[in-house]
Design an enzyme around this catalytic site. Structure first.
Site, PDB file in Angstrom:
ATOM      1  N   TYR A  46       7.704   1.361  -1.280  1.00  0.00           N
ATOM      2  CA  TYR A  46       9.045   1.852  -1.636  1.00  0.00           C
ATOM      3  C   TYR A  46       9.987   0.663  -1.739  1.00  0.00           C
ATOM      4  O   TYR A  46       9.881  -0.297  -0.971  1.00  0.00           O
ATOM      5  CB  TYR A  46       9.556   2.821  -0.569  1.00  0.00           C
ATOM      6  CG  TYR A  46       8.724   4.078  -0.423  1.00  0.00           C
ATOM      7  CD1 TYR A  46       8.586   4.980  -1.475  1.00  0.00           C
ATOM      8  CD2 TYR A  46       8.073   4.363   0.785  1.00  0.00           C
ATOM      9  CE1 TYR A  46       7.827   6.134  -1.332  1.00  0.00           C
ATOM     10  CE2 TYR A  46       7.322   5.523   0.936  1.00  0.00           C
ATOM     11  CZ  TYR A  46       7.199   6.408  -0.130  1.00  0.00           C
ATOM     12  OH  TYR A  46       6.443   7.545   0.017  1.00  0.00           O
ATOM     13  N   HIS A  63      -1.923  12.718  -9.032  1.00  0.00           N
ATOM     14  CA  HIS A  63      -1.005  12.107  -8.067  1.00  0.00           C
ATOM     15  C   HIS A  63      -0.030  13.170  -7.558  1.00  0.00           C
ATOM     16  O   HIS A  63       0.363  14.075  -8.307  1.00  0.00           O
ATOM     17  CB  HIS A  63      -0.237  10.962  -8.739  1.00  0.00           C
ATOM     18  CG  HIS A  63       0.457  10.065  -7.779  1.00  0.00           C
ATOM     19  ND1 HIS A  63       1.718  10.329  -7.277  1.00  0.00           N
ATOM     20  CD2 HIS A  63       0.071   8.897  -7.196  1.00  0.00           C
ATOM     21  CE1 HIS A  63       2.069   9.367  -6.442  1.00  0.00           C
ATOM     22  NE2 HIS A  63       1.097   8.476  -6.373  1.00  0.00           N
ATOM     23  N   ASP A  87       2.553   0.567  -4.986  1.00  0.00           N
ATOM     24  CA  ASP A  87       3.310  -0.499  -4.333  1.00  0.00           C
ATOM     25  C   ASP A  87       4.337   0.118  -3.391  1.00  0.00           C
ATOM     26  O   ASP A  87       4.577   1.320  -3.417  1.00  0.00           O
ATOM     27  CB  ASP A  87       3.926  -1.476  -5.346  1.00  0.00           C
ATOM     28  CG  ASP A  87       5.016  -0.862  -6.215  1.00  0.00           C
ATOM     29  OD1 ASP A  87       5.065   0.387  -6.325  1.00  0.00           O
ATOM     30  OD2 ASP A  87       5.814  -1.618  -6.785  1.00  0.00           O
ATOM     31  N   PHE A 113       2.862   5.676   1.228  1.00  0.00           N
ATOM     32  CA  PHE A 113       3.484   7.009   1.279  1.00  0.00           C
ATOM     33  C   PHE A 113       4.400   7.209   2.486  1.00  0.00           C
ATOM     34  O   PHE A 113       5.175   8.158   2.528  1.00  0.00           O
ATOM     35  CB  PHE A 113       2.437   8.137   1.237  1.00  0.00           C
ATOM     36  CG  PHE A 113       1.739   8.282  -0.082  1.00  0.00           C
ATOM     37  CD1 PHE A 113       2.405   8.791  -1.183  1.00  0.00           C
ATOM     38  CD2 PHE A 113       0.410   7.887  -0.225  1.00  0.00           C
ATOM     39  CE1 PHE A 113       1.762   8.924  -2.412  1.00  0.00           C
ATOM     40  CE2 PHE A 113      -0.241   8.014  -1.452  1.00  0.00           C
ATOM     41  CZ  PHE A 113       0.448   8.536  -2.549  1.00  0.00           C
TER      42      PHE A 113
END
Length: 222
Positions: free
Chosen positions: A64, A184, A62, A75
């Site tokens: 920031y 990740h 989701d 990102f």
């Protein structure tokens, strides 16, 4: 808010009961709380990377959830922000894998403009509350997006980092595509298999093998 070639394969979603409920929920959230990204930026990934131009897909979770960071690309943060920790680790891997220098910003629009589709599986979030819009319908919508991508009759690279992204693997059964998985890039897990994955060079090798231009992964200093 989507007005390019994404609209035709997705328009049926906008008529579904789940999407009407999602729309009502999201509108109320924007009316009563601070929500990111700004409402005009929710579908930026689609606007920046038309379906016909998608060569690479990176899945995030989701947006920031702090002020002036999120702008609709996973990102990526708007210029003027510190580079977030996961993106710092992406840059470190790019430096090791491709020789890229580490830039002074986290603005990834250059990737999107080259065909890197930067999709979060949830497209909105309440300020300061990670995952606050999880389970409200966005996942159903972005699953439909992933199915549209899987159905494309041309090679696409999918970069699935971390378990949440890898839950989408079952939908990616088109043999024309390349699916790469790794841990990740978060500081909590990057040393468990993200560092050293060499996904960027593998991606470019696959694109070139299929007659496509490689991605210039270098984000320049601002």
């Amino acid at each position: 808010m989507i007005d390019n070639d994404w609209l035709e394969p997705l328009k049926e979603q906008f008529r579904q009961p789940y999407y009407k409920q999602l729309y009502t929920f999201v509108k109320e959230e924007y009316d009563t709380h601070v929500v990111f990204p700004p409402s005009g930026d929710i579908f930026n990934a689609f606007q920046a990377t038309p379906l016909s131009q998608v060569k690479v897909v990176i899945l995030g979770q989701d947006p920031y959830h702090e002020v002036n960071q999120a702008h609709g690309l996973c990102f990526s943060v708007l210029p003027g922000n510190d580079t977030p920790p996961s993106l710092k680790n992406i840059y470190k891997e790019l430096q090791e894998d491709m020789g890229c220098y580490i830039p002074n910003n986290g603005y990834l629009m250059k990737w999107a403009n080259q065909g890197v589709f930067l999709l979060n599986t949830v497209l909105t979030v309440r300020q300061h509350v990670a995952n606050s819009h999880k389970g409200k319908g966005w996942e159903q919508f972005t699953d439909a997006v992933i199915r549209v991508l899987n159905a494309q009759d041309r090679p696409i690279v999918f970069l699935l980092w971390g378990r949440p992204a890898q839950t989408k693997m079952a939908m990616l059964d088109n043999p024309r595509h390349l699916v790469l998985t790794a841990a990740h890039p978060s500081p909590l897990s990057a040393y468990n298999g993200f560092f050293g994955c060499r996904h960027f060079s593998k991606c470019n090798a696959f694109l070139e093998e299929n007659g496509l231009a490689p991605i210039d992964w270098q984000i320049e200093n601002l």
